[in-house]
Scaffold this motif. Structure first.
Motif, PDB file in Angstrom:
ATOM      1  N   ARG A   9       9.702  -4.510   1.647  1.00  0.00           N
ATOM      2  CA  ARG A   9      10.427  -3.250   1.794  1.00  0.00           C
ATOM      3  C   ARG A   9      11.612  -3.159   0.846  1.00  0.00           C
ATOM      4  NH1 ARG A   9      10.480  -4.301   8.077  1.00  0.00           N
ATOM      5  NH2 ARG A   9      10.360  -6.382   7.175  1.00  0.00           N
ATOM      6  N   THR A  39       0.844  -1.197   0.000  1.00  0.00           N
ATOM      7  CA  THR A  39       0.000   0.000   0.000  1.00  0.00           C
ATOM      8  C   THR A  39       0.876   1.242   0.000  1.00  0.00           C
ATOM      9  OG1 THR A  39      -1.893  -1.065   1.013  1.00  0.00           O
ATOM     10  CG2 THR A  39      -1.613   1.297   1.466  1.00  0.00           C
ATOM     11  N   GLY A  98      10.236 -10.632   6.083  1.00  0.00           N
ATOM     12  CA  GLY A  98      11.563 -10.513   6.670  1.00  0.00           C
ATOM     13  C   GLY A  98      12.646 -11.328   5.985  1.00  0.00           C
TER      14      GLY A  98
HETATM   15  C1  LIG Z   1       4.488   0.111   3.267  1.00  0.00           C
HETATM   16  C2  LIG Z   1       3.883  -1.257   3.295  1.00  0.00           C
HETATM   17  C3  LIG Z   1       2.625  -1.463   2.750  1.00  0.00           C
HETATM   18  C4  LIG Z   1       2.058  -2.751   2.727  1.00  0.00           C
HETATM   19  N1  LIG Z   1       0.834  -2.946   2.129  1.00  0.00           N
HETATM   20  C5  LIG Z   1       0.332  -4.195   2.010  1.00  0.00           C
HETATM   21  C6  LIG Z   1      -0.860  -4.425   1.263  1.00  0.00           C
HETATM   22  O1  LIG Z   1      -1.454  -3.526   0.652  1.00  0.00           O
HETATM   23  N2  LIG Z   1      -1.326  -5.707   1.211  1.00  0.00           N
HETATM   24  C7  LIG Z   1      -0.676  -6.751   1.824  1.00  0.00           C
HETATM   25  O2  LIG Z   1      -1.130  -7.892   1.722  1.00  0.00           O
HETATM   26  N3  LIG Z   1       0.464  -6.552   2.514  1.00  0.00           N
HETATM   27  C8  LIG Z   1       0.995  -5.315   2.588  1.00  0.00           C
HETATM   28  N4  LIG Z   1       2.186  -5.125   3.235  1.00  0.00           N
HETATM   29  C9  LIG Z   1       2.959  -6.303   3.690  1.00  0.00           C
HETATM   30  C10 LIG Z   1       3.974  -6.738   2.608  1.00  0.00           C
HETATM   31  O3  LIG Z   1       3.323  -7.250   1.469  1.00  0.00           O
HETATM   32  C11 LIG Z   1       4.936  -7.825   3.127  1.00  0.00           C
HETATM   33  O4  LIG Z   1       4.224  -8.966   3.487  1.00  0.00           O
HETATM   34  C12 LIG Z   1       5.727  -7.295   4.323  1.00  0.00           C
HETATM   35  O5  LIG Z   1       6.340  -6.063   4.004  1.00  0.00           O
HETATM   36  C13 LIG Z   1       6.804  -8.277   4.773  1.00  0.00           C
HETATM   37  O6  LIG Z   1       7.800  -8.413   3.814  1.00  0.00           O
HETATM   38  P1  LIG Z   1       9.246  -7.689   3.995  1.00  0.00           P
HETATM   39  O7  LIG Z   1       9.750  -8.108   5.332  1.00  0.00           O
HETATM   40  O8  LIG Z   1      10.036  -8.273   2.844  1.00  0.00           O
HETATM   41  O9  LIG Z   1       9.024  -6.223   3.883  1.00  0.00           O
HETATM   42  C14 LIG Z   1       2.755  -3.850   3.299  1.00  0.00           C
HETATM   43  C15 LIG Z   1       4.026  -3.619   3.854  1.00  0.00           C
HETATM   44  C16 LIG Z   1       4.589  -2.362   3.857  1.00  0.00           C
HETATM   45  C17 LIG Z   1       5.973  -2.177   4.416  1.00  0.00           C
END
Ligand SMILES: Cc1cc2nc3c(=O)[nH]c(=O)nc-3n(C[C@H](O)[C@H](O)[C@H](O)COP(=O)(O)O)c2cc1C
Length: 372
Positions: free
Chosen positions: A325, A27, A303
């Protein structure tokens, strides 16, 4: 640990991915007026088209389903046209793009509804924390109105229409957002679902709405273009379940029968939508717990680094890995992983809302080299 396995192709239903590096839903709250995607949004997604799969930010299925300012929708003709420009841009760059569709349920606010009506939910339970109004003010969540049983076929029909709209907008598939505390998750978990009809109480009853949505969409667009995202053990939005493992054992076993393109699991260690920095949120490992119950491909998120993602695929716990991220901060993440190049650092302050800054201006390796 070699990361080569991330660069092997994989088939997810009707989707053929050249690599296993997935950009999950993120998002960003940068849609134009009326929740219509803009040229800036198209540029952002096209910049990231080298991902094996791009998944859009959570996109509202209806006016009532919105919950953040400048969140896009997929319920009006203008939104379909706006998204078509996005899918065209990604396809022109050789990518594949899936639309994540959502109803925010009790995480919404009356300011999104033209008639000022309350947000809806399985039960009239006020979530903890603060809502964002359509005017970007932060206010305590309202107590939602519990949906009548007779309204639930309409919720299913609205998800189905949104999925058909997504296909019309040129998306390659649809991912139903059953995770992170939004409406379908509110129905799944008994902390937020106190219903006494056939959509509450038993595990089977609480899973009914999600499964009806999946069956309806599958009928319309085909199960090989349909996926689902779940976040067992997630506590976003104040959700909780008294028996998470048996509950999700049932849901995932049922979903497995539906021959979906993929199941997307979020690890609780990246709870708070990945906003938590530490890995201590919860020690449960959803890929280990549930992968064996799902016959089709599994995408995992939460993560990961390239080496830990490659390790998870090598050990058979998932087929592809999503990097949230890291994809925000690195439009050319695939190239960087391939070259073991350093990564741009994610700027949390520009995550939500605003314009190009922190959105389309993260530099690519090529641009960094030119600047030297
Ligand atoms: C800024 C931001 C917005 C996110 N928006 C959504 C979203 O719209 N739908 C969703 O299922 N997860 C959303 N997430 C979760 C991510 O899809 C993902 O599962 C989460 O960041 C963990 O992965 P990472 O550790 O690689 O960042 C969002 C995460 C972040 C950081």
């Amino acid at each position: 640990m070699s990361v080569d396995i991330l660069f092997t192709p994989i088939v997810l239903g009707a989707l053929k991915l050249p690599n296993r590096i997935v950009m999950p839903a993120l998002t960003r709250m940068r849609a134009g007026p009326g929740g219509v995607p803009t040229a800036l949004n198209a540029e952002y997604y096209a910049q990231r088209a080298s991902a094996g799969l791009n998944i859009t930010e959570a996109t509202a299925i209806s006016v009532q389903g919105h919950g953040y300012p400048n969140m896009p929708g997929i319920h009006s003709a203008a939104q379909v046209a706006g998204w078509h420009a996005v899918t065209d841009a990604v396809h022109e760059c050789g990518g594949r793009i899936v639309q994540q569709i959502v109803h925010h349920g009790r995480w919404s606010h009356s300011s999104y509804n033209p008639d000022g009506s309350l947000p809806v939910a399985p039960s009239a339970i006020t979530p903890p924390g603060h809502a964002y109004t359509a005017q970007s003010a932060q206010v305590p969540y309202e107590t939602p109105r519990a949906l009548e049983t007779s309204e639930l076929p309409f919720i299913v029909a609205t998800f189905r229409q949104a999925a058909r709209n997504a296909i019309e907008a040129g998306f390659d598939a649809v991912e139903v957002h059953g995770a992170n505390g939004f409406l379908l998750d509110q129905f799944l978990q008994d902390g937020s679902n106190h219903r006494t009809d056939e959509y509450g109480g038993s595990i089977e009853n609480r899973s009914r709405l999600l499964l009806e949505v999946m069956d309806g969409i599958s009928n319309d667009i085909g199960s090989d273009r349909l996926a689902v995202r779940l976040s067992p053990h997630g506590n976003l939005g104040g959700l909780s379940d008294s028996a998470t493992i048996p509950h999700f054992n049932y849901v995932i076993t049922e979903l497995s029968k539906r021959r979906l393109a993929y199941l997307h699991l979020i690890e609780p260690r990246a709870s708070s939508a990945g906003i938590a920095d530490d890995a201590s949120v919860d020690s449960a490992d959803n890929a280990s717990l549930f992968r064996g119950l799902f016959a089709g491909p599994v995408v995992t998120a939460g993560g990961y680094t390239a080496p830990t993602g490659a390790q998870t695929i090598s050990s058979g716990l998932a087929d592809a890995v999503a990097f949230g991220r890291m994809f925000i901060a690195n439009p050319d993440l695939v190239e960087r992983i391939r070259k073991s190049a350093p990564l741009n650092v994610f700027d949390r302050a520009t995550s939500y809302g605003g314009g190009a800054r922190g959105y389309t201006d993260y530099p690519r390796l090529m641009e960094l080299a030119d600047a030297e």
